[in-house]
Design an enzyme around this catalytic site. Structure first.
Site, PDB file in Angstrom:
ATOM      1  N   GLY A 106      43.734  36.862  47.575  1.00  0.00           N
ATOM      2  CA  GLY A 106      42.763  37.244  48.596  1.00  0.00           C
ATOM      3  C   GLY A 106      41.830  38.301  48.022  1.00  0.00           C
ATOM      4  N   GLN A 129      36.198  45.534  48.538  1.00  0.00           N
ATOM      5  CA  GLN A 129      36.820  45.695  47.216  1.00  0.00           C
ATOM      6  C   GLN A 129      35.825  45.457  46.081  1.00  0.00           C
ATOM      7  OE1 GLN A 129      40.336  43.030  48.353  1.00  0.00           O
ATOM      8  NE2 GLN A 129      41.285  44.472  46.956  1.00  0.00           N
ATOM      9  N   CYS A 134      47.898  44.843  45.359  1.00  0.00           N
ATOM     10  CA  CYS A 134      46.486  44.926  45.764  1.00  0.00           C
ATOM     11  C   CYS A 134      45.651  45.026  44.500  1.00  0.00           C
ATOM     12  CB  CYS A 134      46.266  46.153  46.641  1.00  0.00           C
ATOM     13  SG  CYS A 134      44.563  46.320  47.210  1.00  0.00           S
ATOM     14  N   LEU A 135      44.576  44.252  44.450  1.00  0.00           N
ATOM     15  CA  LEU A 135      43.725  44.268  43.251  1.00  0.00           C
ATOM     16  C   LEU A 135      43.024  45.623  43.099  1.00  0.00           C
ATOM     17  CD1 LEU A 135      42.245  40.658  43.533  1.00  0.00           C
ATOM     18  CD2 LEU A 135      44.166  41.437  42.120  1.00  0.00           C
ATOM     19  N   HIS A 143      46.552  41.796  55.341  1.00  0.00           N
ATOM     20  CA  HIS A 143      46.186  42.698  54.240  1.00  0.00           C
ATOM     21  C   HIS A 143      44.657  42.723  54.069  1.00  0.00           C
ATOM     22  CE1 HIS A 143      47.038  44.182  49.930  1.00  0.00           C
ATOM     23  NE2 HIS A 143      45.738  43.906  49.917  1.00  0.00           N
ATOM     24  N   GLU A 144      44.036  41.540  54.106  1.00  0.00           N
ATOM     25  CA  GLU A 144      42.577  41.473  53.884  1.00  0.00           C
ATOM     26  C   GLU A 144      41.799  42.050  55.071  1.00  0.00           C
ATOM     27  OE1 GLU A 144      41.748  40.982  50.977  1.00  0.00           O
ATOM     28  OE2 GLU A 144      43.624  40.079  50.283  1.00  0.00           O
ATOM     29  N   HIS A 170      41.644  45.679  54.895  1.00  0.00           N
ATOM     30  CA  HIS A 170      40.607  46.187  53.979  1.00  0.00           C
ATOM     31  C   HIS A 170      39.276  46.397  54.706  1.00  0.00           C
ATOM     32  CE1 HIS A 170      42.206  46.442  49.926  1.00  0.00           C
ATOM     33  NE2 HIS A 170      42.700  45.222  49.953  1.00  0.00           N
TER      34      HIS A 170
END
Ligand code: K1U
Ligand code: ZN
Length: 174
Positions: A47, A52, A94-95, A136-137, A140
């Site tokens: 994702g 991000q 997480c990226l 999670h997304e 963000h």
């Protein structure tokens, strides 16, 4: 080839900022979502949310099986409309916090509503990895990170470890 976008790392303040709604049918949003998908597959991740990559917009891309035939989802203005009382715990990464992982407890099932790139309204009921990834997304988009769902002790440990590893990487690159 589609341009890969640089991914922001914590503590970039843009990762803590609430994102703004996007307009469906805007060709810039379609282009950005293409670049976000290419960035997500390259990372690799399952994702990616627009903040991000420094775009404070309510736009998310997801593909929970990046190793299989691409099955991308592009979600404009996604919202959780219902969540189960039952909870599920799974390990998240997480990226924007590379190499940091923790067990996160969230509702096991969620209903998510969004618009696609044409403006059509969509809704799904998700469970398992897809439910965790969508939550999670969407977090963000509100400046919330998975570390906000763990104890202060664990969060501080992960954030200190991340800062140390990013500093070491910076020194290596000099
Ligand atoms: O938003 C992000 O930072 C992406 C993140 C999403 C996520 C991971 C785990 C649980 C919930 C949400 C990632 O994709 S981290 C990388 C990852 O999980 C993965 C990468 C390659 C193959 C399989 C998983
Ligand atoms: Zn993340």
């Amino acid at each position: 080839m589609t341009e890969i976008l640089p991914i922001l790392y914590v503590p970039d303040p843009r990762l803590r900022t609430k994102a703004k709604p996007v307009a469906a049918g805007d060709s810039r949003i379609a282009e950005l979502s293409e670049r976000m998908l290419a960035t997500m597959y390259k990372a690799p991740g399952i994702g990616l949310a627009a903040p991000q990559v420094g775009e404070l917009l309510r736009l998310v891309v997801v593909d929970i099986r990046p190793d299989e035939k691409p099955d991308p989802m592009v979600l404009l203005n996604p919202e959780i409309t219902a969540e189960s009382q039952e909870l599920a715990t799974r390990e998240e990464g997480c990226l924007s916090l590379p190499n940091q992982y923790a067990d996160v407890t969230r509702p096991a099932r969620v209903k998510v509503r969004w618009q696609d790139l044409t403006g059509a309204r969509k809704e799904i009921e998700a469970e398992g990895l897809l439910a965790a990834c969508l939550q999670h997304e969407i977090d963000h988009l509100d400046g919330v990170l998975f570390v906000d769902h763990v104890s202060a002790l664990k969060r501080n440990m992960l954030l200190r470890k991340l800062a140390k590893e990013l500093k070491a990487k910076e020194r290596e690159a000099m």
